[in-house]
Write a protein that holds these residues in place. Structure first.
Motif, PDB file in Angstrom:
ATOM      1  N   LYS A   1      15.976  55.657  31.511  1.00 12.55           N
ATOM      2  CA  LYS A   1      15.689  54.001  31.034  1.00 12.55           C
ATOM      3  C   LYS A   1      16.206  53.227  31.247  1.00 12.55           C
ATOM      4  N   GLY A   2      16.234  52.009  30.826  1.00 10.97           N
ATOM      5  CA  GLY A   2      17.589  51.197  30.577  1.00 10.97           C
ATOM      6  C   GLY A   2      18.474  50.849  31.694  1.00 10.97           C
ATOM      7  N   TRP A   3      19.952  50.856  31.372  1.00 10.71           N
ATOM      8  CA  TRP A   3      20.560  50.739  32.478  1.00 10.71           C
ATOM      9  C   TRP A   3      20.740  51.624  33.483  1.00 10.71           C
ATOM     10  N   ASN A   4      20.519  52.884  33.075  1.00 10.03           N
ATOM     11  CA  ASN A   4      21.014  54.003  33.585  1.00 10.03           C
ATOM     12  C   ASN A   4      19.394  54.779  34.171  1.00 10.03           C
ATOM     13  N   SER A   5      18.641  54.102  35.243  1.00  4.87           N
ATOM     14  CA  SER A   5      17.073  54.266  35.286  1.00  4.87           C
ATOM     15  C   SER A   5      17.709  54.627  36.994  1.00  4.87           C
ATOM     16  N   ILE A   6      17.386  55.507  37.471  1.00  6.20           N
ATOM     17  CA  ILE A   6      17.131  55.552  38.812  1.00  6.20           C
ATOM     18  C   ILE A   6      16.141  56.263  39.647  1.00  6.20           C
ATOM     19  N   ALA A   7      15.819  55.559  40.394  1.00  7.65           N
ATOM     20  CA  ALA A   7      14.366  55.535  41.251  1.00  7.65           C
ATOM     21  C   ALA A   7      15.043  56.577  42.459  1.00  7.65           C
ATOM     22  N   VAL A   8      13.924  57.520  42.132  1.00  6.29           N
ATOM     23  CA  VAL A   8      13.916  58.988  43.538  1.00  6.29           C
ATOM     24  C   VAL A   8      12.933  58.424  44.059  1.00  6.29           C
TER      25      VAL A   8
ATOM     26  N   TYR B   1      28.015  26.801  25.603  1.00  8.61           N
ATOM     27  CA  TYR B   1      27.740  27.926  25.021  1.00  8.61           C
ATOM     28  C   TYR B   1      27.929  29.397  25.865  1.00  8.61           C
ATOM     29  N   ARG B   2      28.656  30.456  25.658  1.00  6.85           N
ATOM     30  CA  ARG B   2      28.657  31.517  26.559  1.00  6.85           C
ATOM     31  C   ARG B   2      28.320  32.778  25.753  1.00  6.85           C
ATOM     32  N   LEU B   3      27.172  33.476  27.027  1.00  6.89           N
ATOM     33  CA  LEU B   3      26.555  34.261  26.224  1.00  6.89           C
ATOM     34  C   LEU B   3      26.733  35.593  27.092  1.00  6.89           C
ATOM     35  N   VAL B   4      27.094  36.362  26.219  1.00  6.49           N
ATOM     36  CA  VAL B   4      27.834  37.635  27.519  1.00  6.49           C
ATOM     37  C   VAL B   4      26.309  38.925  26.796  1.00  6.49           C
ATOM     38  N   ILE B   5      26.199  39.536  28.189  1.00 10.40           N
ATOM     39  CA  ILE B   5      24.780  40.939  28.201  1.00 10.40           C
ATOM     40  C   ILE B   5      26.040  41.844  28.368  1.00 10.40           C
ATOM     41  N   LYS B   6      25.562  42.969  27.444  1.00  9.20           N
ATOM     42  CA  LYS B   6      26.211  44.297  28.165  1.00  9.20           C
ATOM     43  C   LYS B   6      25.717  45.589  27.652  1.00  9.20           C
ATOM     44  N   PRO B   7      25.684  45.851  29.194  1.00  6.07           N
ATOM     45  CA  PRO B   7      25.088  47.349  28.330  1.00  6.07           C
ATOM     46  C   PRO B   7      25.417  48.204  27.243  1.00  6.07           C
ATOM     47  N   LYS B   8      24.617  49.081  26.761  1.00  6.73           N
ATOM     48  CA  LYS B   8      25.720  50.052  25.277  1.00  6.73           C
ATOM     49  C   LYS B   8      25.506  51.046  26.444  1.00  6.73           C
ATOM     50  N   GLN B   9      24.637  51.138  27.271  1.00  7.22           N
ATOM     51  CA  GLN B   9      24.764  53.529  27.372  1.00  7.22           C
ATOM     52  C   GLN B   9      26.129  52.770  29.093  1.00  7.22           C
ATOM     53  N   SER B  10      26.891  54.472  28.722  1.00  4.39           N
ATOM     54  CA  SER B  10      27.882  54.658  29.793  1.00  4.39           C
ATOM     55  C   SER B  10      27.385  54.764  30.570  1.00  4.39           C
ATOM     56  N   GLY B  11      27.917  55.217  31.917  1.00  4.86           N
ATOM     57  CA  GLY B  11      27.297  55.320  33.464  1.00  4.86           C
ATOM     58  C   GLY B  11      26.795  54.117  34.194  1.00  4.86           C
ATOM     59  N   THR B  12      26.772  53.490  33.591  1.00  2.00           N
ATOM     60  CA  THR B  12      26.316  52.183  34.682  1.00  2.00           C
ATOM     61  C   THR B  12      27.250  51.941  35.096  1.00  2.00           C
TER      62      THR B  12
ATOM     63  N   ILE C   1      28.114  40.690  32.152  1.00  2.00           N
ATOM     64  CA  ILE C   1      27.062  39.791  32.575  1.00  2.00           C
ATOM     65  C   ILE C   1      27.768  38.299  31.814  1.00  2.00           C
ATOM     66  N   SER C   2      27.807  37.089  31.976  1.00  5.02           N
ATOM     67  CA  SER C   2      28.425  35.968  31.506  1.00  5.02           C
ATOM     68  C   SER C   2      27.116  34.732  32.019  1.00  5.02           C
ATOM     69  N   ILE C   3      26.742  34.537  30.921  1.00  2.00           N
ATOM     70  CA  ILE C   3      25.677  33.017  31.222  1.00  2.00           C
ATOM     71  C   ILE C   3      26.113  31.722  29.753  1.00  2.00           C
ATOM     72  N   ALA C   4      27.107  30.955  31.196  1.00  2.00           N
ATOM     73  CA  ALA C   4      26.869  29.531  30.549  1.00  2.00           C
ATOM     74  C   ALA C   4      26.116  28.632  30.144  1.00  2.00           C
TER      75      ALA C   4
ATOM     76  N   THR D   1      18.911  49.248  24.909  1.00  2.00           N
ATOM     77  CA  THR D   1      19.852  49.573  25.239  1.00  2.00           C
ATOM     78  C   THR D   1      21.126  48.338  26.048  1.00  2.00           C
ATOM     79  N   THR D   2      21.145  47.047  25.357  1.00  2.01           N
ATOM     80  CA  THR D   2      21.788  46.038  25.231  1.00  2.01           C
ATOM     81  C   THR D   2      22.555  45.161  24.939  1.00  2.01           C
ATOM     82  N   SER D   3      22.906  44.859  24.430  1.00  3.34           N
ATOM     83  CA  SER D   3      23.824  44.211  23.587  1.00  3.34           C
ATOM     84  C   SER D   3      24.555  42.377  23.957  1.00  3.34           C
ATOM     85  N   VAL D   4      23.953  41.610  22.820  1.00  5.98           N
ATOM     86  CA  VAL D   4      23.498  40.770  23.333  1.00  5.98           C
ATOM     87  C   VAL D   4      24.518  39.281  22.112  1.00  5.98           C
TER      88      VAL D   4
END
Lengths: 295, 420
Positions: free
Chosen positions: B340-347, B225-236, B241-244, B208-211
């Protein structure tokens, strides 16, 4: 005073005798440090560490903790009981926000305006020294007072600390231990840093002093500006402006008791003081060298 | 000037003109002196404005690397000795309660920490908001130190062998615990360095993540180097996230988390100065100073508490990363995870109908009204409830006592509540 008189003074300023200007500096030192007012200011400053030391000693007589539990009060006050050397840091932290700059404001504000007030400024200028030289001498005297005032606080605190509390190896605020000699060296560096922190106020006071012929007005304006700046530095909405207020990095001297020393804010403080000195020093020069001296 | 102007003869008029010119020149020369202070101000302003722009010497030229290679580089990175200064800014968008917030926090910390201001639990929750300067030093797994620099004071957490010391110089109080494990636990539970943050997020990399590797950067004077992590799902609510990552050692040097709503980063932690040389051994030596109040932490209970505290306050967004690691923990304690993934919600079903002090709960009294004023009332098929939002985590508390929490936007929470 007519233009002709001014011209006389200006031509006299062309070739001053270097020995003469040293003599001017010496006579300024003597006049400033022999004044009752200066001695009273130094006396008040020397009394602050005595007060702090004695009150901490009384409070902790039963082996209790110094200061209220939450760590309120001036910085380092809780460590004073471990090591008397910390009284030097506490005393400087307690006097830097107000007592020290106020004393400097009084001396700097009085520098030119006080002479004009007493009617002695024109006699100083008749002597072949020149206005720029006189101004530099006045600033040097004020800075010497900053250093003396800081050292008086530090020396008084060291004496009281040695009398009332144990001395020896000390724990830095980072938790590491350094030897007493190292600690003493850092205390000296801190006194120097505090004295240099006052350079901005000294230049500002000198500039104000060239604007008026009333010594009291100059002192009051300088101390008033000091209080205003301290208040502005506390207002959270002005955080964008605060790094440029001369008092903003004053407490950075505490970074010298970290291990290793954290230089960032100390350097920023010195840069800021240099900037204030350059701006208000040159403004004072522009004003004083072009102004008609009537008193 | 009057005496000169009284004469009308041509010669005198000429002299008069000359004099006037002279006076004008004189006045100009006087005015020119005021240019000096103005010039100083101008030069200073220009320096303040231009130097950061000029110092930005452009991105360094580094050999190309794929995202996978870079992640491997981080994983393989074996930096044992390090010291540096970290600047960390957190803006979770929590309601600004001013002094109330800190008194509540410190009250909570005091409750669990036995009242010692040197207790790591209470101290490190302070990192959850605002900007702080930290100093970190490490020499192998046995010796670590984190210091929080305060004005005129410092809080240090030192792990040396079997000892963990907390020293608060402001109150001159010492916290001590001896369990060897607790030291490690605390070091790892408190995400303070960019590496800690990066590790948490790299665990979560899945389908669910693009790196991607997004060019290079200079951090603390080192090429990275700059590593960028982005969720592929919408709604989150997670934006990117950018990591050097340090090109030489593979150590994460800077971590930035931006929310999808834009604006300032939620978490921005980066080295302003870093060195990979061995720190002085004396850095990790600690003897309580004379007269300091020492609080002994009990061996078993304390680390657990520290974990809870930092998980909830500091690591809210990190430890409770949806769908990974901590989701298991949630399952264990009776939570349910939707999606699941970025969009998971705890109840969480508290079961107490209307028992939660939401704004609409009539029995809530003053506290209910106060809490309700911080949230927004919503309604849907599920009934009525209140949404509490921060810039990253949103929570929906329904009137029948169900709590939906996730790093998702309000609409997704309502949808989940309707479905459930």
């Amino acid at each position: 005073m007519s233009r002709a008189d001014l011209a006389v003074v200006d031509t006299a300023a062309v070739r001053p005798n270097p020995v003469w200007s040293l003599g001017l500096l010496r006579s300024e030192f003597v006049t400033t440090f022999r004044r009752w007012r200066t001695l009273a200011l130094l006396g008040v400053l020397a009394a602050v560490p005595v007060l702090v030391g004695v009150s901490v000693r009384i409070e902790t007589r039963g082996g209790g903790q110094a200061g209220p539990g939450g760590g309120a009060g001036p910085a380092f006050i809780t460590q004073v009981t471990n090591n008397g050397l910390f009284l030097v840091f506490t005393a400087l932290a307690a006097t830097l926000p107000f007592f020290l700059p106020m004393a400097v404001g009084v001396v700097a504000g009085d520098a030119i305006a006080g002479e004009a007030d007493a009617g002695t400024l024109r006699y100083l200028l008749v002597a072949p020294a020149g206005r720029t030289r006189l101004l530099l001498t006045k600033y040097a005297t004020t800075m010497a007072f900053c250093l003396v005032a800081t050292l008086v606080v530090a020396a008084s605190a060291l004496a009281v600390g040695a009398l009332l509390f144990p001395l020896g190896d000390l724990t830095t605020i980072s938790g590491t231990r350094i030897s007493f000699a190292d600690g003493l060296g850092r205390a000296l560096l801190i006194a120097l840093a505090v004295a240099l922190s006052l350079a901005g106020v000294a230049a500002l006071g000198l500039f104000v002093s060239t604007l008026t012929n009333s010594g009291i007005a100059a002192m009051a304006t300088t101390v008033g500006l000091l209080i205003t700046v301290q208040i502005l530095d506390q207002i959270p909405q002005l955080h964008a402006l605060q790094p440029y207020l001369f008092s903003h990095y004053w407490l950075s001297f505490a970074d010298l008791i970290r291990d290793p020393v954290y230089w960032d804010d100390l350097v920023k403080n010195l840069e800021l003081q240099a900037l204030y000195t350059a701006v208000f020093g040159s403004a004072a020069w522009a004003r004083f060298t072009t102004r008609d001296i009537t008193a | 000037m009057a005496p000169y102007e009284s004469d009308d003869s041509t010669g005198a008029a000429q002299a008069d003109d000359e004099l006037r010119d002279e006076l004008r020149a004189e006045r100009r020369r006087k005015a020119a002196r005021y240019v000096v202070p103005l010039a100083v101000v101008g030069v200073a302003a220009a320096t303040i404005g231009l130097v950061p722009a000029l110092a930005d010497s452009g991105d360094p030229d580094l050999p190309k690397i794929t995202a996978q290679e870079l992640i491997d580089k981080i994983a393989k990175s074996d930096v044992q000795q390090l010291s540096g200064t970290v600047k960390i800014s957190t803006d979770l968008g929590l309601p600004d309660l001013g002094g109330l917030e800190s008194s509540l926090l410190s009250g909570a910390a005091q409750g669990s920490g036995g009242g010692s201001s040197a207790d790591p639990t209470g101290k490190l929750t302070e990192l959850a908001s605002g900007t702080h300067t930290l100093r970190v030093a490490a020499d192998g797994p046995e010796k670590q130190k984190v210091s929080v620099l305060e004005s005129g004071a410092e809080y240090s957490l030192i792990h040396n062998g079997t000892d963990v010391w907390g020293y608060d110089s402001k109150s001159n109080e010492v916290y001590h615990s001896t369990a060897a494990d607790s030291g490690k636990a605390e070091q790892h539970e408190v995400p303070a360095t960019p590496k800690d943050f990066a590790d948490e997020f790299l665990k979560s990399v899945d389908g669910t993540t693009s790196v991607t590797v997004d060019g290079t950067a200079q951090v603390a004077g080192r090429d990275a180097y700059r590593l960028v992590i982005k969720p592929k799902q919408s709604g989150t609510t997670f934006g990117a996230i950018s990591i050097a990552v340090d090109a030489r050692t593979g150590t994460p040097l800077k971590f930035t988390l931006t929310p999808s709503s834009g604006g300032a980063a939620v978490v921005d932690a980066g080295y302003t100065q870093v060195s990979f040389a061995k720190p002085a051994a004396s850095t990790f030596d600690f003897t309580p100073p004379k007269g300091a109040k020492v609080t002994e932490g009990d061996k078993a209970g304390k680390p657990g508490k520290a974990r809870e505290g930092s998980g909830a306050d500091q690591g809210g967004k990190v430890s409770e990363m949806p769908g990974h690691g901590s989701a298991k923990g949630l399952d264990k304690s009776g939570f349910k995870v939707l999606g699941k993934g970025w969009n998971s919600i705890a109840v969480l079903d508290t079961g107490s109908k209307g028992g939660l002090p939401t704004g609409s709960a009539s029995g809530g009294g003053d506290l209910g009204g106060f809490l309700g004023s911080l949230g927004n009332p919503v309604s849907g098929k599920f009934g009525k409830g209140t949404v509490f939002s921060t810039r990253l985590i949103n929570a929906l508390i329904t009137d029948d006592g169900k709590v939906y929490v996730g790093a998702v936007d309000k609409a997704a929470l309502v949808k989940a509540a309707n479905a459930g």
